[in-house]
Design an enzyme around this catalytic site. Sequence first.
Site, PDB file in Angstrom:
ATOM      1  N   ASN A 125      21.732  58.225 -42.604  1.00  0.00           N
ATOM      2  CA  ASN A 125      20.537  57.488 -43.025  1.00  0.00           C
ATOM      3  C   ASN A 125      19.505  58.419 -43.633  1.00  0.00           C
ATOM      4  OD1 ASN A 125      19.035  58.648 -40.947  1.00  0.00           O
ATOM      5  ND2 ASN A 125      19.227  56.876 -39.595  1.00  0.00           N
ATOM      6  N   MET A 127      16.609  59.087 -42.451  1.00  0.00           N
ATOM      7  CA  MET A 127      15.908  59.836 -41.401  1.00  0.00           C
ATOM      8  C   MET A 127      14.471  59.409 -41.110  1.00  0.00           C
ATOM      9  SD  MET A 127      17.510  63.427 -42.686  1.00  0.00           S
ATOM     10  CE  MET A 127      17.242  62.799 -44.329  1.00  0.00           C
ATOM     11  N   HIS A 540      19.020  47.678 -43.126  1.00  0.00           N
ATOM     12  CA  HIS A 540      18.409  47.477 -41.814  1.00  0.00           C
ATOM     13  C   HIS A 540      18.925  46.232 -41.102  1.00  0.00           C
ATOM     14  CE1 HIS A 540      14.696  50.107 -43.026  1.00  0.00           C
ATOM     15  NE2 HIS A 540      15.759  50.828 -42.717  1.00  0.00           N
ATOM     16  N   HIS A 584      11.663  50.784 -40.172  1.00  0.00           N
ATOM     17  CA  HIS A 584      13.051  51.229 -40.300  1.00  0.00           C
ATOM     18  C   HIS A 584      13.680  51.085 -38.916  1.00  0.00           C
ATOM     19  CE1 HIS A 584      12.520  53.260 -44.348  1.00  0.00           C
ATOM     20  NE2 HIS A 584      11.352  52.741 -44.051  1.00  0.00           N
TER      21      HIS A 584
END
Length: 606
Positions: A125, A127, A540, A584
């Site tokens: 991902n 991060m 997500h 996120h």
Amino acid sequence: MFSKFGCLQSLVVTSIFATKCYGALYESVSQLPGWIYDFIIVGGGTAGNVVANRLTENSAVSVLVLEAGVSDRGVQDIEIPLLASLATPNTAYDWNYTVAPQQGLYGRVFSYARGYVLGGCSSVNLMVYSRGSSDDYNRYASISGDPGWSWDNLQYYIKRNERFTPPADGHSPIGQYDPAVHGYSGINSVTVPGYPTVIDQRVLRTTQELSGDFPFNLDMNTGNTIGIGWTQETILDGARSSSATSYLEPQFINRPNLHILLHAQVTQLFASKINGSKVHSFHTVQFSENRQGLPITNYNVTAKKEVVLSAGSFNTPQLLMLSGIGNKTVLDGLGIKTLLDNPWVGQNMSDHPLITNPFYVSSNQTFDPIFHNTSLLASDIAQWNATYPHEGPLVDGRGTLLGWLRLPNNSSIFQKYPDPSAGPHSSHYEFIFANVFAGSSPPSLGNYLTIFSNVVSPVARGYVTINSTNPFVQPIINPNLLGTDFDVYVAVEAIKSARRFANASAWADYIVGPYETWANATTDAEIEAYARRTATSIWHAVGTSTMSPRGASWGVVDPDLRVKGVSGLRIVDASVIPIVPAAHTQAVVYIFAERGSDLIKGAWKI
Ligand SMILES: Cc1cc2nc3c(=O)[nH]c(=O)nc-3n(C[C@H](O)[C@H](O)[C@H](O)COP(=O)(O)OP(=O)(O)OC[C@H]3O[C@@H](n4cnc5c(N)ncnc54)[C@H](O)[C@@H]3O)c2cc1C
Ligand SMILES: *[C@@H]1O[C@H](CO)[C@@H](O)[C@H](O)[C@H]1NC(C)=O
Ligand SMILES: *[C@@H]1O[C@H](CO)[C@@H](O)[C@H](O)[C@H]1NC(C)=O
Ligand SMILES: *[C@@H]1O[C@H](CO)[C@@H](O)[C@H](O)[C@H]1NC(C)=O
Ligand SMILES: *[C@@H]1O[C@H](CO)[C@@H](O)[C@H](O)[C@H]1NC(C)=O
Ligand SMILES: *[C@@H]1O[C@H](CO)[C@@H](O)[C@H](O)[C@H]1NC(C)=O
Ligand SMILES: *[C@@H]1O[C@H](CO)[C@@H](O)[C@H](O)[C@H]1NC(C)=O
Ligand SMILES: *[C@@H]1O[C@H](CO)[C@@H](O)[C@H](O)[C@H]1NC(C)=O
Ligand SMILES: *[C@@H]1O[C@H](CO)[C@@H](O)[C@H](O)[C@H]1NC(C)=O
Ligand SMILES: *[C@@H]1O[C@H](CO)[C@@H](O)[C@H](O)[C@H]1NC(C)=O
Ligand SMILES: *[C@@H]1O[C@H](CO)[C@@H](O)[C@H](O)[C@H]1NC(C)=O
Ligand SMILES: *[C@@H]1O[C@H](CO)[C@@H](O)[C@H](O)[C@H]1NC(C)=O
Ligand SMILES: *[C@@H]1O[C@H](CO)[C@@H](O)[C@H](O)[C@H]1NC(C)=O
């Protein structure tokens, strides 16, 4: 690789306690020393490795993690933060999924990245560490009927996960975050950017110049996300911190009671009815060694206590359905025997549409040349390699600042839709500022700024289902992006808002103008067309095995994450989160996994 832990590789015994074997990462089933464990975790991803770590804190508890993907060790595109965008999609570390044609996107399809690697999506991902707002969690508590999922009650688990560390370049992070709300003794490293970029101060100046619309937020992880501030990232000393590098390596993986098998794709769970009970009890896990060139061979392993599904928002519902838990009509159509008719499996998916708005800029100090010029990339990698903590432009993800923003209260759309955000501390859309071109078909020359404008409180819901009994055929993934008028309205307003942000005087000598893809979109209808033409997902997806109150007529797991209506089976991953947070998702997954682990330990008094 495994042998560094001194495990006898060819020893096959029925219980791991029959051998003094050190914990290990096994590359082949022939090395696996046992077939029976207390707990079997399906998926060594973001959540799965948290559960593996926490359960094996008790040395009397044996755990096997079955991970379909490959090792994350020594992979540059995984370790080096700025190269994360190269780790997926359609690489050796990706499941290579494609979404079903998206009605809201003119029927377009796109690749939907999922980590096929130890650490799962936390290994690939971008991060960003964002917890979400207090409202997001208080809504989870209210939806599930369990106050344990509220913001206040989860603080303990937030701190168990987080270890705030200094940024890569060692500068003081004071003024970039609120030290009072962070954890310093958790496991997963979190920090602020460690390499200044040419856009940072201009973004901050804009928050002063247009503070009414775009306020500065010192720290978006206090419970109130609203405003623009510094990105917090899961990075340690300039390298990615994933669930694999934090919850497993370097030390925890040495626990003798923890075994991890790579290239092991779980294909079905089997149940039995214990002692004449009507309830199916799931204890047998069938997996296949999944290495290119090898014939498909199935193996069974047994969990004495529980099977924990941590295969993520797409593969967890796929496995439930393959195992007979799902909508009976769908299962009947495929010839799968229904053990539990639960039509909610795979439903309730919510996700964030991602829209990239690139601008031409006058500077030549953007990150674009790194991706255009192979010798520059090589010298930056060499600098990163030669330093520890790592140094240079590669030590951060792409967005050094980001923000969470709300529509005005008097927006016309609220006459048609009640506000779907979790509350006033949760946003409707997100900005991410990237010192590089982001978006499809990146040009091979030039310098760019990208303002991402993402819809983060969507009304649309999608689904995952299966159309094949073959576990190696991808499930149908339909995130239903821009699937409601509300989501489209937010997308359009967010793009207009990004234009207003870029028109601040702080950018007057910097931004040259919008990139071709959207330069000509000026009316709302044209902006809407641009959004539908270019939006993809920011990866997500949640909700596909949603949590609901005990005894509810809908939902897949109880608030203690046990699968409703069966025994021996729990789900700990993004799929249990009922609604996508305005954030996120990895921090939320870590937090759910920390509490989920405690719920399991509590239930078994271990
Ligand atoms: C490209 C990308 C960028 C992202 N950027 C961010 C970001 O910047 N910040 C953020 O907060 N979130 C980000 N996310 C989202 C976030 O990473 C995920 O929501 C989260 O990590 C999901 O965790 P999980 O445990 O549910 O699933 P995963 O981490 O995907 O774990 C599932 C694991 O199960 C394994 N698995 C699946 N099926 C099987 C099977 N049948 N048998 C055995 N193993 C199996 C998978 O290989 C994987 O390792 C991003 C995601 C992606 C893909
Ligand atoms: C995805 O594609 C890459 C490149 O072709 C491949 O190496 C990888 O194994 C694929 N992933 C899966 C799960 O098959
Ligand atoms: C099944 O019955 C046996 C013998 O009565 C008992 O020891 C065991 O705990 C029971 N198992 C379950 C799951 O109830
Ligand atoms: C695994 O167990 C199930 C249920 O007992 C059985 O049907 C299946 O054939 C077994 N698979 C293997 C590979 O032994
Ligand atoms: C189950 O699936 C069928 C076929 O897709 C669908 O028509 C039906 O509405 C679903 N049932 C429920 C309760 O959602
Ligand atoms: C899940 O979907 C069903 C049907 O659309 C709906 O009734 C339920 O409220 C949804 N749950 C959540 C948490 O969105
Ligand atoms: C970058 O811009 C500066 C000043 O604008 C200029 O002096 C320099 O030559 C440029 N560098 C490159 C590599 O184009
Ligand atoms: C590519 O980068 C190298 C190393 O920094 C530099 O010397 C070279 O001029 C660059 N090439 C171009 C075309 O900008
Ligand atoms: C960086 O180190 C890795 C191994 O750790 C090596 O494979 C790679 O070639 C190195 N790259 C450079 C540019 O030095
Ligand atoms: C907008 O409404 C929210 C409640 O939904 C309230 O908290 C906030 O103060 C309002 N903002 C303004 C500017 O009136
Ligand atoms: C919302 O209120 C602002 C001032 O508070 C006003 O400028 C704007 O026109 C209003 N918008 C709508 C849609 O009523
Ligand atoms: C099943 O779904 C996949 C992925 O969406 C699709 O490529 C395939 O055509 C579908 N097959 C059938 C038989 O519907
Ligand atoms: C704007 O330009 C894009 C191509 O860059 C094109 O696809 C689109 O149709 C144009 N839109 C309008 C309103 O002219």
